[in-house]
Motif scaffolding. Structure first.
Motif, PDB file in Angstrom:
ATOM      1  N   LYS A 138      35.984  -2.328  18.359  1.00 53.03           N
ATOM      2  CA  LYS A 138      36.310  -2.920  18.702  1.00 53.03           C
ATOM      3  C   LYS A 138      35.664  -4.222  18.896  1.00 53.03           C
ATOM      4  CE  LYS A 138      40.228  -1.590  20.989  1.00 53.03           C
ATOM      5  NZ  LYS A 138      41.639  -2.299  20.214  1.00 53.03           N
ATOM      6  N   LEU A 139      34.894  -4.226  19.405  1.00 56.61           N
ATOM      7  CA  LEU A 139      33.927  -5.066  20.004  1.00 56.61           C
ATOM      8  C   LEU A 139      33.107  -5.884  19.146  1.00 56.61           C
ATOM      9  CD1 LEU A 139      31.910  -5.973  22.617  1.00 56.61           C
ATOM     10  CD2 LEU A 139      30.103  -4.492  22.098  1.00 56.61           C
ATOM     11  N   THR A 140      33.657  -5.503  17.450  1.00 55.43           N
ATOM     12  CA  THR A 140      33.128  -6.277  16.566  1.00 55.43           C
ATOM     13  C   THR A 140      34.015  -7.644  16.315  1.00 55.43           C
ATOM     14  OG1 THR A 140      31.680  -4.762  15.401  1.00 55.43           O
ATOM     15  CG2 THR A 140      32.257  -6.666  13.885  1.00 55.43           C
ATOM     16  N   HIS A 141      35.208  -6.687  16.585  1.00 51.31           N
ATOM     17  CA  HIS A 141      36.432  -7.886  16.187  1.00 51.31           C
ATOM     18  C   HIS A 141      36.205  -8.474  17.478  1.00 51.31           C
ATOM     19  CE1 HIS A 141      39.179  -5.743  13.260  1.00 51.31           C
ATOM     20  NE2 HIS A 141      38.263  -4.855  13.353  1.00 51.31           N
ATOM     21  N   ILE A 142      36.335  -8.718  18.612  1.00 48.64           N
ATOM     22  CA  ILE A 142      36.073  -9.546  19.042  1.00 48.64           C
ATOM     23  C   ILE A 142      35.286 -10.601  18.951  1.00 48.64           C
ATOM     24  CG2 ILE A 142      35.556  -9.818  22.392  1.00 48.64           C
ATOM     25  CD1 ILE A 142      36.695  -6.403  22.634  1.00 48.64           C
ATOM     26  N   ILE A 143      34.111  -9.757  18.619  1.00 50.77           N
ATOM     27  CA  ILE A 143      32.450 -10.390  18.628  1.00 50.77           C
ATOM     28  C   ILE A 143      33.076 -12.004  17.485  1.00 50.77           C
ATOM     29  CG2 ILE A 143      30.131 -10.755  17.535  1.00 50.77           C
ATOM     30  CD1 ILE A 143      29.432  -7.865  19.188  1.00 50.77           C
ATOM     31  N   PHE A 144      33.320 -11.593  16.382  1.00 53.49           N
ATOM     32  CA  PHE A 144      34.635 -12.305  15.253  1.00 53.49           C
ATOM     33  C   PHE A 144      35.017 -13.466  16.138  1.00 53.49           C
ATOM     34  CE2 PHE A 144      37.682 -13.428  12.506  1.00 53.49           C
ATOM     35  CZ  PHE A 144      36.978 -14.225  11.127  1.00 53.49           C
ATOM     36  N   ALA A 145      36.319 -12.996  17.035  1.00 55.24           N
ATOM     37  CA  ALA A 145      37.137 -13.900  17.369  1.00 55.24           C
ATOM     38  C   ALA A 145      36.118 -14.953  18.244  1.00 55.24           C
ATOM     39  CB  ALA A 145      38.378 -12.736  18.395  1.00 55.24           C
ATOM     40  N   ILE A 146      35.124 -14.280  19.306  1.00 60.84           N
ATOM     41  CA  ILE A 146      34.535 -15.742  19.478  1.00 60.84           C
ATOM     42  C   ILE A 146      33.843 -16.415  19.207  1.00 60.84           C
ATOM     43  CG2 ILE A 146      32.918 -15.310  21.856  1.00 60.84           C
ATOM     44  CD1 ILE A 146      33.360 -12.751  22.791  1.00 60.84           C
ATOM     45  N   LEU A 147      33.275 -16.115  18.477  1.00 63.79           N
ATOM     46  CA  LEU A 147      32.197 -16.670  17.497  1.00 63.79           C
ATOM     47  C   LEU A 147      33.450 -17.633  16.490  1.00 63.79           C
ATOM     48  CD1 LEU A 147      29.464 -14.837  16.687  1.00 63.79           C
ATOM     49  CD2 LEU A 147      29.206 -15.968  18.252  1.00 63.79           C
ATOM     50  N   VAL A 204      20.015 -11.402  18.851  1.00 59.00           N
ATOM     51  CA  VAL A 204      20.173 -10.724  17.899  1.00 59.00           C
ATOM     52  C   VAL A 204      21.452 -10.809  16.740  1.00 59.00           C
ATOM     53  CG1 VAL A 204      19.897  -7.904  16.984  1.00 59.00           C
ATOM     54  CG2 VAL A 204      18.536  -8.947  19.292  1.00 59.00           C
ATOM     55  N   ILE A 205      22.397 -10.363  17.916  1.00 61.00           N
ATOM     56  CA  ILE A 205      23.486 -10.681  16.663  1.00 61.00           C
ATOM     57  C   ILE A 205      24.396 -11.928  16.913  1.00 61.00           C
ATOM     58  CG2 ILE A 205      26.305 -11.422  17.289  1.00 61.00           C
ATOM     59  CD1 ILE A 205      25.996  -8.588  19.532  1.00 61.00           C
ATOM     60  N   LEU A 206      23.583 -13.242  17.133  1.00 61.37           N
ATOM     61  CA  LEU A 206      23.864 -14.721  16.040  1.00 61.37           C
ATOM     62  C   LEU A 206      22.723 -14.779  15.140  1.00 61.37           C
ATOM     63  CD1 LEU A 206      24.209 -16.942  19.098  1.00 61.37           C
ATOM     64  CD2 LEU A 206      25.802 -16.176  17.988  1.00 61.37           C
ATOM     65  N   GLY A 207      21.662 -13.700  15.765  1.00 61.40           N
ATOM     66  CA  GLY A 207      20.222 -14.203  14.124  1.00 61.40           C
ATOM     67  C   GLY A 207      21.009 -13.292  13.461  1.00 61.40           C
ATOM     68  N   ASN A 236      20.612 -19.820  23.843  1.00 58.91           N
ATOM     69  CA  ASN A 236      21.421 -20.686  24.469  1.00 58.91           C
ATOM     70  C   ASN A 236      22.013 -21.923  23.423  1.00 58.91           C
ATOM     71  OD1 ASN A 236      22.118 -18.176  26.354  1.00 58.91           O
ATOM     72  ND2 ASN A 236      19.863 -18.837  27.630  1.00 58.91           N
ATOM     73  N   ARG A 237      21.496 -22.327  22.515  1.00 59.83           N
ATOM     74  CA  ARG A 237      20.737 -23.797  22.338  1.00 59.83           C
ATOM     75  C   ARG A 237      22.226 -23.833  21.379  1.00 59.83           C
ATOM     76  NH1 ARG A 237      15.118 -24.924  19.437  1.00 59.83           N
ATOM     77  NH2 ARG A 237      13.471 -24.939  21.181  1.00 59.83           N
ATOM     78  N   GLN A 238      22.761 -22.774  21.262  1.00 54.23           N
ATOM     79  CA  GLN A 238      24.254 -22.885  20.481  1.00 54.23           C
ATOM     80  C   GLN A 238      25.086 -22.221  21.649  1.00 54.23           C
ATOM     81  OE1 GLN A 238      24.637 -19.988  16.585  1.00 54.23           O
ATOM     82  NE2 GLN A 238      21.889 -20.186  17.199  1.00 54.23           N
ATOM     83  N   GLU A 239      25.937 -22.560  21.993  1.00 55.34           N
ATOM     84  CA  GLU A 239      27.671 -22.462  22.868  1.00 55.34           C
ATOM     85  C   GLU A 239      27.880 -21.447  21.884  1.00 55.34           C
ATOM     86  OE1 GLU A 239      30.495 -24.607  25.309  1.00 55.34           O
ATOM     87  OE2 GLU A 239      29.460 -26.199  24.475  1.00 55.34           O
ATOM     88  N   HIS A 240      27.618 -19.934  22.549  1.00 54.21           N
ATOM     89  CA  HIS A 240      28.320 -18.567  21.595  1.00 54.21           C
ATOM     90  C   HIS A 240      29.266 -17.783  22.339  1.00 54.21           C
ATOM     91  CE1 HIS A 240      25.317 -16.620  23.824  1.00 54.21           C
ATOM     92  NE2 HIS A 240      24.640 -17.105  23.556  1.00 54.21           N
ATOM     93  N   PHE A 241      28.722 -18.019  23.731  1.00 55.93           N
ATOM     94  CA  PHE A 241      29.549 -17.325  24.280  1.00 55.93           C
ATOM     95  C   PHE A 241      29.872 -15.900  24.168  1.00 55.93           C
ATOM     96  CE2 PHE A 241      31.851 -21.161  23.893  1.00 55.93           C
ATOM     97  CZ  PHE A 241      31.765 -22.129  25.235  1.00 55.93           C
ATOM     98  N   LEU A 242      29.299 -15.167  23.744  1.00 53.61           N
ATOM     99  CA  LEU A 242      28.943 -13.683  23.789  1.00 53.61           C
ATOM    100  C   LEU A 242      28.821 -13.175  25.271  1.00 53.61           C
ATOM    101  CD1 LEU A 242      27.226 -13.873  19.989  1.00 53.61           C
ATOM    102  CD2 LEU A 242      29.468 -13.121  20.348  1.00 53.61           C
ATOM    103  N   THR A 243      27.519 -13.754  26.071  1.00 51.88           N
ATOM    104  CA  THR A 243      27.435 -12.831  27.129  1.00 51.88           C
ATOM    105  C   THR A 243      28.817 -12.662  28.567  1.00 51.88           C
ATOM    106  OG1 THR A 243      26.543 -15.354  28.079  1.00 51.88           O
ATOM    107  CG2 THR A 243      24.801 -13.694  27.039  1.00 51.88           C
TER     108      THR A 243
END
Length: 182
Positions: free
Chosen positions: A157-166, A67-70, A48-55
C-alpha cells in the motif's frame, strides 16, 4: 571498572599488541561513524534539492526518502503503481508447474533489493505511527494475519502511495475510512 577490565583479558603474553589492536579497531569504528554521518548528510542534502514530499508519510525519514528516490530515479519510468511494486520486488510470485498452481504466494524479490528494504523499513514504522496505515495494519492483524504478512501488505500500500506522491508532486494526505457498524 578499568582495573577489572585490565585483569580480565586472560592473555598475559603480548598484551600490549592486543591493546593496540583494540585501540585501532575503536579508531576504525569512530572513522566509519564519522563517514556515515557525512554520507547521510550528503544524501539528505541531495534529496532535499528535489521537491518530493515523501517525508510527509510517517515512517519515511530523510535518509529513507533519499534511498527511495535514488533507486526509483524518475517516476515517469513507471506507468502504473504495479510496475513500481514489481520493480521493488514487493509483488507476489506465482509457483506453478504444468497444471499445478501453488496457493502459497511469497514476495517475488525481483528488482531492487535496496528499494525493497527501504520501503519495508518505512512500512514497519508506518504500521505503528501513520494513522491510516496503522489502522490498515491493525485490521489485518485482527483478521488473523501474521505480523510479517500485515507489514508486507502495508509495504505494498505504501508503494502505491509513494507512486502517487511522486507522480502528482503533492504531499501525502491520509484518508482514514472508518467502518460503520449497522
Amino acid at each position: 571498572m578499568k582495573d577489572s577490565a585490565q585483569n580480565s583479558f586472560g592473555i598475559s603474553i603480548n598484551s600490549d599488541v592486543f591493546k593496540m589492536q583494540i585501540h585501532l579497531l575503536f579508531e576504525q569504528i569512530s572513522l566509519f561513524e564519522k563517514q556515515l554521518i557525512e554520507i547521510e548528510t550528503m544524501m539528505i542534502e541531495l534529496s532535499n534539492r528535489q521537491e518530493h514530499f515523501l517525508t510527509t508519510i510517517s515512517g519515511i525519514s530523510d535518509v529513507t526518502a533519499a534511498v527511495i528516490l535514488g533507486e526509483i530515479g524518475s517516476i515517469s519510468r513507471f506507468e502504473r503503481p504495479g510496475q513500481l511494486l514489481a520493480f521493488a520486488g514487493l509483488d507476489a510470485s506465482v509457483h506453478q508447474s504444468g497444471d499445478f498452481t501453488g496457493s502459497n504466494t511469497k514476495l517475488s524479490k525481483r528488482g531492487s533489493p535496496y528499494l525493497r528494504r527501504a520501503i519495508w523499513q518505512a512500512a514497519f514504522g508506518a504500521s505503528f505511527h501513520a494513522p491510516a496505515l496503522s489502522l490498515y495494519y491493525q485490521k489485518l492483524r485482527d483478521r488473523g494475519k501474521a505480523h510479517g504478512t500485515a507489514v508486507g501488505a502495508v509495504a505494498r500500500k505504501l508503494t502505491h502511495i509513494i507512486f502517487a506522491i511522486l507522480r502528482d508532486e503533492k504531499p501525502y494526505q491520509p484518508r482514514i475510512i472508518k467502518e460503520e457498524n449497522n
